[in-house]
Design an enzyme around this catalytic site. Structure first.
Site, mmCIF file in Angstrom:
data_model
loop_
_atom_site.group_PDB
_atom_site.id
_atom_site.type_symbol
_atom_site.label_atom_id
_atom_site.label_comp_id
_atom_site.label_asym_id
_atom_site.label_seq_id
_atom_site.Cartn_x
_atom_site.Cartn_y
_atom_site.Cartn_z
ATOM 1 N N CYS A 194 4.429 2.615 13.231
ATOM 2 C CA CYS A 194 5.638 2.742 13.914
ATOM 3 C C CYS A 194 5.289 2.497 15.282
ATOM 4 O O CYS A 194 4.198 2.566 15.937
ATOM 5 C CB CYS A 194 6.071 4.077 13.734
ATOM 6 S SG CYS A 194 4.890 5.478 14.127
ATOM 7 N N GLY A 204 6.457 -1.793 -3.334
ATOM 8 C CA GLY A 204 5.554 -0.569 -3.338
ATOM 9 C C GLY A 204 6.238 0.490 -4.569
ATOM 10 O O GLY A 204 5.890 0.406 -5.504
ATOM 11 N N ARG A 205 7.321 1.295 -4.139
ATOM 12 C CA ARG A 205 7.716 2.245 -4.934
ATOM 13 C C ARG A 205 8.182 1.702 -6.392
ATOM 14 O O ARG A 205 8.464 2.328 -7.365
ATOM 15 C CB ARG A 205 8.921 3.196 -4.319
ATOM 16 C CG ARG A 205 8.412 3.982 -3.120
ATOM 17 C CD ARG A 205 9.413 4.569 -2.248
ATOM 18 N NE ARG A 205 9.915 3.548 -1.738
ATOM 19 C CZ ARG A 205 11.209 3.887 -0.885
ATOM 20 N NH1 ARG A 205 11.786 4.747 -0.827
ATOM 21 N NH2 ARG A 205 11.584 2.590 -0.236
ATOM 22 N N ASP A 235 12.570 -1.534 -0.454
ATOM 23 C CA ASP A 235 13.615 -1.394 -1.710
ATOM 24 C C ASP A 235 13.605 -2.274 -2.720
ATOM 25 O O ASP A 235 14.682 -2.418 -3.326
ATOM 26 C CB ASP A 235 14.920 -1.256 -1.132
ATOM 27 C CG ASP A 235 15.301 0.025 -0.343
ATOM 28 O OD1 ASP A 235 14.215 0.675 -0.377
ATOM 29 O OD2 ASP A 235 16.342 0.284 0.274
ATOM 30 N N LYS A 238 0.876 -5.414 8.925
ATOM 31 C CA LYS A 238 1.998 -4.864 7.987
ATOM 32 C C LYS A 238 2.725 -4.183 9.367
ATOM 33 O O LYS A 238 1.974 -3.298 10.085
ATOM 34 C CB LYS A 238 1.645 -4.120 6.944
ATOM 35 C CG LYS A 238 2.743 -3.433 6.421
ATOM 36 C CD LYS A 238 2.420 -3.098 5.020
ATOM 37 C CE LYS A 238 3.621 -2.460 4.422
ATOM 38 N NZ LYS A 238 3.935 -1.150 4.705
ATOM 39 N N PRO A 291 0.898 -1.267 0.092
ATOM 40 C CA PRO A 291 0.064 0.231 -0.004
ATOM 41 C C PRO A 291 0.782 1.372 0.103
ATOM 42 O O PRO A 291 1.847 1.497 0.734
ATOM 43 C CB PRO A 291 -0.745 -0.178 1.472
ATOM 44 C CG PRO A 291 0.035 -0.917 2.154
ATOM 45 C CD PRO A 291 0.798 -2.070 1.153
ATOM 46 N N GLN A 295 -6.429 -2.368 3.411
ATOM 47 C CA GLN A 295 -5.831 -2.137 4.637
ATOM 48 C C GLN A 295 -6.357 -1.464 5.742
ATOM 49 O O GLN A 295 -6.846 -0.127 5.329
ATOM 50 C CB GLN A 295 -4.431 -1.392 4.566
ATOM 51 C CG GLN A 295 -3.392 -1.486 5.830
ATOM 52 C CD GLN A 295 -2.211 -0.775 5.703
ATOM 53 O OE1 GLN A 295 -2.250 0.431 5.349
ATOM 54 N NE2 GLN A 295 -1.125 -1.695 5.839
HETATM 55 C C1 LIG Z 1 4.026 7.482 0.059
HETATM 56 C C2 LIG Z 1 3.912 6.373 0.637
HETATM 57 C C3 LIG Z 1 2.721 6.098 1.071
HETATM 58 C C4 LIG Z 1 2.760 4.714 1.967
HETATM 59 N N1 LIG Z 1 1.384 4.395 2.380
HETATM 60 C C5 LIG Z 1 1.443 3.385 3.039
HETATM 61 C C6 LIG Z 1 0.178 2.815 3.716
HETATM 62 O O1 LIG Z 1 -1.087 3.197 3.371
HETATM 63 N N2 LIG Z 1 0.075 1.828 4.403
HETATM 64 C C7 LIG Z 1 1.205 1.168 4.748
HETATM 65 O O2 LIG Z 1 1.195 0.152 5.427
HETATM 66 N N3 LIG Z 1 2.425 1.388 4.409
HETATM 67 C C8 LIG Z 1 2.520 2.525 3.363
HETATM 68 N N4 LIG Z 1 3.622 2.750 2.904
HETATM 69 C C9 LIG Z 1 4.837 2.096 3.275
HETATM 70 C C10 LIG Z 1 4.914 1.202 2.140
HETATM 71 O O3 LIG Z 1 3.958 0.090 2.026
HETATM 72 C C11 LIG Z 1 6.260 0.158 1.936
HETATM 73 O O4 LIG Z 1 6.195 -0.388 3.279
HETATM 74 C C12 LIG Z 1 7.711 1.034 2.047
HETATM 75 O O5 LIG Z 1 7.328 2.077 0.840
HETATM 76 C C13 LIG Z 1 8.702 0.259 1.397
HETATM 77 O O6 LIG Z 1 8.558 -0.416 0.183
HETATM 78 P P1 LIG Z 1 9.198 -0.077 -1.046
HETATM 79 O O7 LIG Z 1 10.472 0.102 -0.578
HETATM 80 O O8 LIG Z 1 9.065 -1.106 -1.818
HETATM 81 O O9 LIG Z 1 8.163 1.139 -1.401
HETATM 82 C C14 LIG Z 1 3.808 4.263 2.284
HETATM 83 C C15 LIG Z 1 5.185 4.484 1.632
HETATM 84 C C16 LIG Z 1 5.161 5.631 1.020
HETATM 85 C C17 LIG Z 1 6.356 6.097 0.267
#
Ligand SMILES: Cc1cc2nc3c(=O)[nH]c(=O)nc-3n(C[C@H](O)[C@H](O)[C@H](O)COP(=O)(O)O)c2cc1C
Length: 406
Positions: A101, A226-227, A204, A140, A16, A71
Protein backbone atom coordinates in the site's frame (compact mmCIF):
# COMPACT_ATOMS: atom_id res chain seq x y z
CA UNK A 1 2.85 -14.73 -23.09
CA UNK A 2 6.32 -13.43 -22.37
CA UNK A 3 7.82 -11.75 -19.34
CA UNK A 4 11.34 -10.68 -20.19
CA UNK A 5 13.08 -13.75 -21.55
CA UNK A 6 10.56 -16.06 -19.91
CA UNK A 7 7.94 -17.66 -22.16
CA UNK A 8 4.82 -18.79 -20.35
CA UNK A 9 2.22 -21.34 -21.44
CA UNK A 10 -0.67 -18.90 -20.92
CA UNK A 11 -1.41 -15.33 -19.85
CA UNK A 12 -3.25 -16.49 -16.72
CA UNK A 13 -1.51 -16.09 -13.34
CA UNK A 14 -2.14 -17.33 -9.81
CA UNK A 15 -2.00 -14.34 -7.42
CA UNK A 16 -0.15 -14.72 -4.13
CA UNK A 17 -2.55 -15.31 -1.23
CA UNK A 18 -0.43 -15.61 1.91
CA UNK A 19 -1.38 -18.77 3.79
CA UNK A 20 -3.21 -20.29 0.82
CA UNK A 21 -1.15 -20.38 -2.39
CA UNK A 22 1.37 -22.83 -0.97
CA UNK A 23 2.92 -25.80 -2.79
CA UNK A 24 -0.06 -28.17 -2.36
CA UNK A 25 -2.52 -25.66 -3.79
CA UNK A 26 -0.22 -24.72 -6.65
CA UNK A 27 0.15 -28.41 -7.56
CA UNK A 28 -3.63 -28.84 -7.52
CA UNK A 29 -4.08 -25.89 -9.87
CA UNK A 30 -1.32 -27.06 -12.19
CA UNK A 31 -2.69 -30.62 -12.36
CA UNK A 32 -5.98 -29.18 -13.64
CA UNK A 33 -4.14 -26.91 -16.08
CA UNK A 34 -4.42 -23.51 -17.75
CA UNK A 35 -2.21 -21.45 -15.43
CA UNK A 36 0.81 -19.72 -16.95
CA UNK A 37 2.77 -18.72 -13.83
CA UNK A 38 2.22 -19.18 -10.11
CA UNK A 39 3.69 -17.00 -7.36
CA UNK A 40 4.57 -18.06 -3.83
CA UNK A 41 3.19 -16.35 -0.74
CA UNK A 42 5.06 -13.26 0.35
CA UNK A 43 8.59 -14.04 1.64
CA UNK A 44 10.73 -11.70 3.72
CA UNK A 45 14.01 -11.10 1.85
CA UNK A 46 16.08 -10.95 5.03
CA UNK A 47 14.59 -14.17 6.39
CA UNK A 48 15.48 -15.88 3.15
CA UNK A 49 19.08 -14.72 3.36
CA UNK A 50 19.23 -15.89 6.98
CA UNK A 51 17.89 -19.27 5.82
CA UNK A 52 15.01 -19.02 8.25
CA UNK A 53 13.13 -22.33 8.36
CA UNK A 54 9.71 -20.79 7.69
CA UNK A 55 11.00 -18.72 4.77
CA UNK A 56 12.57 -21.82 3.21
CA UNK A 57 9.31 -23.71 3.63
CA UNK A 58 7.51 -20.91 1.77
CA UNK A 59 9.75 -21.37 -1.27
CA UNK A 60 9.57 -25.18 -1.23
CA UNK A 61 8.81 -26.40 -4.72
CA UNK A 62 9.04 -29.36 -7.13
CA UNK A 63 9.65 -29.78 -10.84
CA UNK A 64 5.88 -30.09 -11.38
CA UNK A 65 5.48 -26.64 -9.77
CA UNK A 66 7.25 -24.74 -12.56
CA UNK A 67 7.37 -22.02 -13.72
CA UNK A 68 7.28 -20.39 -10.30
CA UNK A 69 7.88 -16.82 -9.13
CA UNK A 70 8.82 -15.99 -5.54
CA UNK A 71 7.36 -12.81 -4.11
CA UNK A 72 9.81 -10.86 -1.95
CA UNK A 73 9.07 -8.25 0.65
CA UNK A 74 11.69 -5.83 1.98
CA UNK A 75 13.07 -2.33 1.73
CA UNK A 76 16.84 -2.76 2.09
CA UNK A 77 18.24 -2.69 -1.46
CA UNK A 78 21.20 -4.99 -0.72
CA UNK A 79 18.97 -7.58 0.93
CA UNK A 80 16.48 -7.52 -1.92
CA UNK A 81 19.29 -7.80 -4.45
CA UNK A 82 21.00 -10.70 -2.66
CA UNK A 83 17.72 -12.51 -2.09
CA UNK A 84 16.92 -12.20 -5.82
CA UNK A 85 20.34 -13.63 -6.69
CA UNK A 86 19.79 -16.49 -4.25
CA UNK A 87 16.44 -17.28 -5.86
CA UNK A 88 17.97 -17.23 -9.31
CA UNK A 89 20.69 -19.67 -8.23
CA UNK A 90 17.96 -21.98 -6.87
CA UNK A 91 16.32 -22.08 -10.30
CA UNK A 92 13.19 -19.97 -9.80
CA UNK A 93 11.65 -18.52 -12.95
CA UNK A 94 11.23 -14.94 -11.70
CA UNK A 95 11.16 -12.69 -8.65
CA UNK A 96 8.20 -10.50 -7.76
CA UNK A 97 8.38 -7.48 -5.43
CA UNK A 98 5.48 -6.70 -3.13
CA UNK A 99 4.83 -2.97 -3.30
CA UNK A 100 1.83 -3.12 -1.01
CA UNK A 101 0.00 0.00 0.00
CA UNK A 102 1.14 3.53 -0.86
CA UNK A 103 1.26 5.57 2.37
CA UNK A 104 4.40 5.68 4.46
CA UNK A 105 2.74 5.66 7.88
CA UNK A 106 0.93 2.45 6.99
CA UNK A 107 4.15 0.58 6.52
CA UNK A 108 6.71 2.23 8.74
CA UNK A 109 9.39 -0.36 8.12
CA UNK A 110 9.92 1.11 4.67
CA UNK A 111 8.59 -1.67 2.44
CA UNK A 112 5.24 -1.59 0.63
CA UNK A 113 3.84 1.89 1.09
CA UNK A 114 7.22 3.65 1.17
CA UNK A 115 8.00 2.01 -2.13
CA UNK A 116 5.02 3.66 -3.78
CA UNK A 117 5.68 7.11 -2.32
CA UNK A 118 9.40 7.26 -2.94
CA UNK A 119 9.67 6.62 -6.62
CA UNK A 120 13.39 7.41 -6.93
CA UNK A 121 14.39 5.17 -4.05
CA UNK A 122 12.16 2.35 -5.26
CA UNK A 123 13.46 2.60 -8.81
CA UNK A 124 17.04 2.38 -7.46
CA UNK A 125 16.16 -0.72 -5.43
CA UNK A 126 14.58 -2.34 -8.49
CA UNK A 127 17.57 -1.41 -10.66
CA UNK A 128 19.91 -3.09 -8.18
CA UNK A 129 17.86 -6.28 -8.35
CA UNK A 130 17.51 -6.23 -12.12
CA UNK A 131 21.25 -5.80 -12.58
CA UNK A 132 22.03 -8.67 -10.20
CA UNK A 133 19.97 -11.36 -11.99
CA UNK A 134 19.08 -12.57 -15.47
CA UNK A 135 15.61 -13.83 -14.51
CA UNK A 136 12.76 -11.32 -14.79
CA UNK A 137 12.01 -9.05 -11.83
CA UNK A 138 8.35 -8.04 -11.59
CA UNK A 139 6.32 -5.88 -9.16
CA UNK A 140 2.83 -6.11 -7.69
CA UNK A 141 0.95 -3.02 -6.61
CA UNK A 142 -2.45 -1.48 -6.02
CA UNK A 143 -3.72 1.56 -7.94
CA UNK A 144 -2.72 3.95 -5.17
CA UNK A 145 -3.82 5.18 -1.77
CA UNK A 146 -7.25 6.54 -2.71
CA UNK A 147 -9.08 7.86 -5.75
CA UNK A 148 -7.27 11.20 -5.44
CA UNK A 149 -3.84 9.56 -5.34
CA UNK A 150 -3.65 7.00 -8.12
CA UNK A 151 0.12 6.66 -8.11
CA UNK A 152 0.39 3.35 -9.99
CA UNK A 153 0.86 4.84 -13.50
CA UNK A 154 3.80 7.04 -12.37
CA UNK A 155 5.34 4.19 -10.45
CA UNK A 156 4.90 1.80 -13.37
CA UNK A 157 6.69 4.23 -15.70
CA UNK A 158 9.58 4.66 -13.25
CA UNK A 159 9.87 0.90 -12.75
CA UNK A 160 9.88 0.22 -16.47
CA UNK A 161 12.80 2.64 -16.81
CA UNK A 162 14.53 0.78 -13.98
CA UNK A 163 14.23 -2.51 -15.88
CA UNK A 164 11.19 -4.20 -14.35
CA UNK A 165 9.87 -6.94 -16.67
CA UNK A 166 6.13 -6.87 -15.85
CA UNK A 167 3.72 -5.31 -13.36
CA UNK A 168 0.73 -6.86 -11.61
CA UNK A 169 -1.95 -4.34 -10.68
CA UNK A 170 -4.80 -5.02 -8.27
CA UNK A 171 -7.42 -2.57 -9.56
CA UNK A 172 -8.30 -1.13 -6.18
CA UNK A 173 -6.82 1.55 -3.95
CA UNK A 174 -5.45 0.91 -0.49
CA UNK A 175 -8.44 2.80 0.93
CA UNK A 176 -10.85 0.45 -0.80
CA UNK A 177 -9.41 -2.63 0.87
CA UNK A 178 -11.37 -5.40 -0.80
CA UNK A 179 -14.63 -3.46 -1.07
CA UNK A 180 -16.18 -1.56 -3.92
CA UNK A 181 -15.61 -2.14 -7.58
CA UNK A 182 -12.37 -3.07 -9.29
CA UNK A 183 -11.45 -0.03 -11.38
CA UNK A 184 -10.80 -1.19 -14.93
CA UNK A 185 -10.15 2.36 -16.14
CA UNK A 186 -7.46 2.64 -13.44
CA UNK A 187 -5.73 -0.51 -14.69
CA UNK A 188 -5.98 0.85 -18.22
CA UNK A 189 -4.13 4.00 -17.11
CA UNK A 190 -1.25 1.82 -15.93
CA UNK A 191 -1.27 -0.02 -19.28
CA UNK A 192 -1.10 3.34 -21.05
CA UNK A 193 1.68 4.61 -18.81
CA UNK A 194 4.24 2.00 -19.86
CA UNK A 195 5.92 1.58 -23.22
CA UNK A 196 6.57 -2.12 -23.72
CA UNK A 197 6.28 -4.22 -20.60
CA UNK A 198 3.20 -6.36 -19.96
CA UNK A 199 0.73 -5.22 -17.33
CA UNK A 200 -1.22 -8.00 -15.64
CA UNK A 201 -4.65 -7.01 -14.32
CA UNK A 202 -5.94 -8.37 -11.03
CA UNK A 203 -9.00 -8.22 -8.80
CA UNK A 204 -12.30 -10.08 -8.50
CA UNK A 205 -11.87 -12.39 -11.47
CA UNK A 206 -14.15 -15.26 -10.61
CA UNK A 207 -15.47 -16.30 -14.02
CA UNK A 208 -14.04 -16.60 -17.56
CA UNK A 209 -16.21 -13.69 -18.85
CA UNK A 210 -14.79 -11.48 -16.07
CA UNK A 211 -11.25 -12.32 -17.21
CA UNK A 212 -12.16 -11.45 -20.78
CA UNK A 213 -13.77 -8.21 -19.78
CA UNK A 214 -10.66 -7.14 -17.87
CA UNK A 215 -8.44 -8.02 -20.84
CA UNK A 216 -10.69 -6.27 -23.35
CA UNK A 217 -11.37 -3.10 -21.41
CA UNK A 218 -7.92 -2.46 -19.95
CA UNK A 219 -5.67 -3.75 -22.74
CA UNK A 220 -3.71 -5.66 -20.10
CA UNK A 221 -1.58 -8.54 -21.36
CA UNK A 222 -2.80 -11.11 -18.86
CA UNK A 223 -4.86 -11.53 -15.71
CA UNK A 224 -3.97 -12.76 -12.27
CA UNK A 225 -6.52 -14.66 -10.18
CA UNK A 226 -6.45 -15.13 -6.41
CA UNK A 227 -9.63 -15.90 -4.49
CA UNK A 228 -11.40 -17.05 -7.66
CA UNK A 229 -8.96 -19.95 -7.86
CA UNK A 230 -9.85 -20.95 -4.34
CA UNK A 231 -13.50 -21.20 -5.20
CA UNK A 232 -12.73 -22.91 -8.38
CA UNK A 233 -9.29 -24.37 -9.17
CA UNK A 234 -10.67 -25.05 -12.68
CA UNK A 235 -10.86 -21.32 -13.39
CA UNK A 236 -7.59 -21.22 -15.35
CA UNK A 237 -8.49 -24.15 -17.57
CA UNK A 238 -12.01 -22.80 -18.17
CA UNK A 239 -10.80 -19.25 -18.81
CA UNK A 240 -8.16 -20.40 -21.26
CA UNK A 241 -10.78 -22.36 -23.14
CA UNK A 242 -13.18 -19.41 -23.08
CA UNK A 243 -10.56 -16.98 -24.40
CA UNK A 244 -9.41 -19.38 -27.09
CA UNK A 245 -12.94 -19.96 -28.34
CA UNK A 246 -14.08 -16.35 -28.15
CA UNK A 247 -14.27 -14.10 -31.18
CA UNK A 248 -12.65 -11.13 -29.45
CA UNK A 249 -10.74 -8.55 -31.47
CA UNK A 250 -8.28 -8.33 -28.61
CA UNK A 251 -5.45 -10.85 -28.35
CA UNK A 252 -3.20 -9.17 -25.79
CA UNK A 253 -0.81 -12.04 -25.11
CA UNK A 254 0.06 -12.55 -28.78
CA UNK A 255 0.40 -8.87 -29.40
CA UNK A 256 2.78 -8.42 -26.48
CA UNK A 257 4.83 -11.41 -27.61
CA UNK A 258 5.14 -9.73 -30.98
CA UNK A 259 6.52 -6.64 -29.25
CA UNK A 260 3.50 -4.36 -29.69
CA UNK A 261 2.34 -2.42 -26.66
CA UNK A 262 -1.04 -3.60 -25.34
CA UNK A 263 -2.21 0.00 -25.14
CA UNK A 264 -2.65 -0.05 -28.89
CA UNK A 265 -5.26 -2.74 -28.63
CA UNK A 266 -8.81 -1.93 -29.60
CA UNK A 267 -11.11 -1.53 -26.60
CA UNK A 268 -14.16 -3.70 -26.96
CA UNK A 269 -17.36 -2.24 -25.53
CA UNK A 270 -19.32 -4.74 -23.51
CA UNK A 271 -22.61 -5.75 -25.03
CA UNK A 272 -25.86 -6.64 -23.25
CA UNK A 273 -25.37 -9.91 -21.54
CA UNK A 274 -26.87 -13.21 -20.70
CA UNK A 275 -24.05 -15.18 -19.05
CA UNK A 276 -22.36 -13.52 -16.08
CA UNK A 277 -22.01 -10.27 -18.01
CA UNK A 278 -20.86 -11.70 -21.35
CA UNK A 279 -22.63 -12.89 -24.48
CA UNK A 280 -22.65 -16.64 -24.83
CA UNK A 281 -21.20 -16.45 -28.33
CA UNK A 282 -18.13 -14.69 -26.96
CA UNK A 283 -16.66 -18.03 -26.00
CA UNK A 284 -17.36 -21.52 -24.86
CA UNK A 285 -18.13 -21.72 -21.16
CA UNK A 286 -17.26 -25.18 -19.88
CA UNK A 287 -19.78 -26.56 -17.39
CA UNK A 288 -19.17 -26.02 -13.69
CA UNK A 289 -17.32 -28.97 -12.16
CA UNK A 290 -19.64 -31.61 -10.73
CA UNK A 291 -19.79 -32.23 -6.98
CA UNK A 292 -17.86 -35.50 -7.39
CA UNK A 293 -15.04 -33.65 -9.20
CA UNK A 294 -14.87 -30.99 -6.52
CA UNK A 295 -14.66 -33.70 -3.85
CA UNK A 296 -11.96 -35.57 -5.77
CA UNK A 297 -9.81 -32.42 -6.14
CA UNK A 298 -10.38 -31.43 -2.51
CA UNK A 299 -9.16 -34.89 -1.40
CA UNK A 300 -6.13 -34.59 -3.65
CA UNK A 301 -5.42 -31.20 -2.09
CA UNK A 302 -5.55 -32.70 1.40
CA UNK A 303 -3.27 -35.58 0.35
CA UNK A 304 -0.71 -33.05 -0.86
CA UNK A 305 -1.05 -30.99 2.32
CA UNK A 306 -0.30 -34.11 4.36
CA UNK A 307 2.59 -35.11 2.12
CA UNK A 308 4.18 -31.67 2.35
CA UNK A 309 3.31 -30.51 5.88
CA UNK A 310 2.81 -33.82 7.72
CA UNK A 311 -0.51 -35.34 8.76
CA UNK A 312 -1.44 -33.29 11.80
CA UNK A 313 -0.15 -29.91 10.60
CA UNK A 314 -1.45 -30.51 7.07
CA UNK A 315 -4.93 -31.39 8.39
CA UNK A 316 -4.97 -28.37 10.70
CA UNK A 317 -4.02 -26.09 7.82
CA UNK A 318 -6.72 -27.73 5.72
CA UNK A 319 -9.38 -26.65 8.21
CA UNK A 320 -9.42 -23.20 6.59
CA UNK A 321 -9.11 -24.55 3.04
CA UNK A 322 -11.92 -27.13 2.92
CA UNK A 323 -14.71 -24.55 3.51
CA UNK A 324 -13.65 -22.80 0.28
CA UNK A 325 -14.40 -25.96 -1.68
CA UNK A 326 -17.64 -26.31 0.25
CA UNK A 327 -18.86 -22.88 -0.88
CA UNK A 328 -19.89 -24.53 -4.16
CA UNK A 329 -21.32 -27.73 -2.61
CA UNK A 330 -24.78 -26.29 -1.88
CA UNK A 331 -25.92 -26.65 1.75
CA UNK A 332 -22.66 -27.19 3.62
CA UNK A 333 -22.97 -26.13 7.27
CA UNK A 334 -22.79 -29.78 8.42
CA UNK A 335 -19.48 -30.12 6.62
CA UNK A 336 -17.99 -26.79 7.72
CA UNK A 337 -18.93 -27.36 11.36
CA UNK A 338 -17.02 -30.65 11.51
CA UNK A 339 -14.15 -30.13 9.11
CA UNK A 340 -12.69 -27.40 11.33
CA UNK A 341 -11.96 -30.07 13.95
CA UNK A 342 -10.07 -32.66 11.89
CA UNK A 343 -6.50 -33.62 12.73
CA UNK A 344 -6.05 -36.81 10.70
CA UNK A 345 -6.87 -38.05 7.22
CA UNK A 346 -9.18 -40.70 8.70
CA UNK A 347 -11.16 -38.01 10.56
CA UNK A 348 -11.47 -36.00 7.37
CA UNK A 349 -12.72 -39.04 5.43
CA UNK A 350 -15.25 -39.70 8.14
CA UNK A 351 -16.53 -36.09 8.06
CA UNK A 352 -16.76 -36.24 4.28
CA UNK A 353 -18.66 -39.55 4.19
CA UNK A 354 -21.16 -38.32 6.77
CA UNK A 355 -21.59 -35.09 4.86
CA UNK A 356 -22.21 -36.88 1.54
CA UNK A 357 -24.95 -38.92 3.23
CA UNK A 358 -26.47 -35.80 4.86
CA UNK A 359 -26.41 -33.89 1.54
CA UNK A 360 -28.59 -36.50 -0.18
CA UNK A 361 -31.74 -34.89 1.24
CA UNK A 362 -31.13 -31.89 -1.08
CA UNK A 363 -30.78 -33.95 -4.28
CA UNK A 364 -33.31 -34.73 -6.99
CA UNK A 365 -33.92 -38.11 -8.66
CA UNK A 366 -30.84 -37.64 -10.88
CA UNK A 367 -28.53 -37.02 -7.96
CA UNK A 368 -28.29 -33.27 -8.74
CA UNK A 369 -28.92 -30.51 -6.21
CA UNK A 370 -32.54 -29.38 -6.39
CA UNK A 371 -32.61 -25.92 -8.01
CA UNK A 372 -33.42 -24.06 -4.80
CA UNK A 373 -30.31 -25.43 -3.08
CA UNK A 374 -27.86 -24.61 -5.87
CA UNK A 375 -25.27 -21.93 -5.09
CA UNK A 376 -25.89 -18.53 -6.69
CA UNK A 377 -23.74 -17.60 -9.69
CA UNK A 378 -20.59 -15.66 -8.86
CA UNK A 379 -20.38 -12.20 -10.42
CA UNK A 380 -17.30 -9.96 -10.34
CA UNK A 381 -17.71 -6.43 -8.92
CA UNK A 382 -16.96 -4.91 -12.32
CA UNK A 383 -19.54 -7.08 -14.11
CA UNK A 384 -22.43 -5.85 -12.02
CA UNK A 385 -23.61 -3.07 -14.30
CA UNK A 386 -24.12 -5.76 -16.93
CA UNK A 387 -25.89 -8.10 -14.58
CA UNK A 388 -29.58 -8.90 -15.18
CA UNK A 389 -31.64 -7.30 -12.40
CA UNK A 390 -33.10 -10.65 -11.45
CA UNK A 391 -29.71 -12.27 -10.77
CA UNK A 392 -28.80 -12.58 -7.15
CA UNK A 393 -25.14 -12.19 -6.41
CA UNK A 394 -22.72 -13.43 -3.87
CA UNK A 395 -19.78 -11.28 -2.78
CA UNK A 396 -16.31 -12.78 -2.77
CA UNK A 397 -15.32 -13.37 0.83
CA UNK A 398 -11.92 -12.23 2.01
CA UNK A 399 -10.11 -14.93 3.97
CA UNK A 400 -8.73 -14.11 7.42
CA UNK A 401 -5.21 -12.65 7.40
CA UNK A 402 -3.39 -9.32 7.39
CA UNK A 403 -5.40 -8.21 4.37
CA UNK A 404 -4.94 -4.52 5.15
CA UNK A 405 -1.43 -4.73 3.71
CA UNK A 406 -2.35 -6.39 0.44
C1 LIG B 1 -5.66 -13.74 2.44
C2 LIG B 1 -4.96 -12.93 1.39
C3 LIG B 1 -3.60 -12.99 1.31
C4 LIG B 1 -2.92 -12.24 0.35
N1 LIG B 1 -1.57 -12.33 0.28
C5 LIG B 1 -0.89 -11.57 -0.63
C6 LIG B 1 0.53 -11.64 -0.71
O1 LIG B 1 1.22 -12.40 -0.02
N2 LIG B 1 1.15 -10.82 -1.62
C7 LIG B 1 0.43 -9.97 -2.45
O2 LIG B 1 1.03 -9.27 -3.25
N3 LIG B 1 -0.91 -9.94 -2.41
C8 LIG B 1 -1.58 -10.72 -1.54
N4 LIG B 1 -2.96 -10.69 -1.51
C9 LIG B 1 -3.68 -9.92 -2.56
C10 LIG B 1 -4.00 -10.83 -3.73
O3 LIG B 1 -2.83 -11.29 -4.37
C11 LIG B 1 -4.88 -10.13 -4.79
O4 LIG B 1 -4.21 -8.98 -5.23
C12 LIG B 1 -6.23 -9.74 -4.23
O5 LIG B 1 -6.80 -10.79 -3.46
C13 LIG B 1 -7.21 -9.40 -5.37
O6 LIG B 1 -7.32 -10.47 -6.29
P1 LIG B 1 -8.52 -11.56 -6.22
O7 LIG B 1 -9.81 -10.79 -6.20
O8 LIG B 1 -8.34 -12.36 -7.48
O9 LIG B 1 -8.34 -12.36 -4.97
C14 LIG B 1 -3.64 -11.41 -0.55
C15 LIG B 1 -5.03 -11.36 -0.47
C16 LIG B 1 -5.70 -12.11 0.49
C17 LIG B 1 -7.19 -12.05 0.53
Amino acid sequence: MRIGALTLPSNLFLSPLAGYTNLPFRLVVREIGGVGLCTTDLVNARSLLEKNKNALKLIETRPADAPLAVQLFGSVPEEMRDAAAQLESLGFASVDINMGCPVRKVCNVGGGSAMMTELGKTAALVKGMVEAVKIPVTAKMRLGWDDDNLTAPDLARALEDAGIAAIFVHGRTREQGFGGTVNLAGIRKVVEAVKNIPIIGNGDIITPPAAKKMLDETGCAGVSIGRGAFYNPWIFQHTLNYLRTSASTSKPANVVAAGVSPRHLKVVQFAPTDVGGCRKEDGELLPEPAFADRVRVMCRHLDLMIEIFGEEHGCRMFRKVAPWYAKRFGPCHEFNKRVVQVSTRAEFRNVLENYIRWRQQFLDGNGELQPRYRPQPMIASFMREAEPASTQREHIPVPKGPVEVW
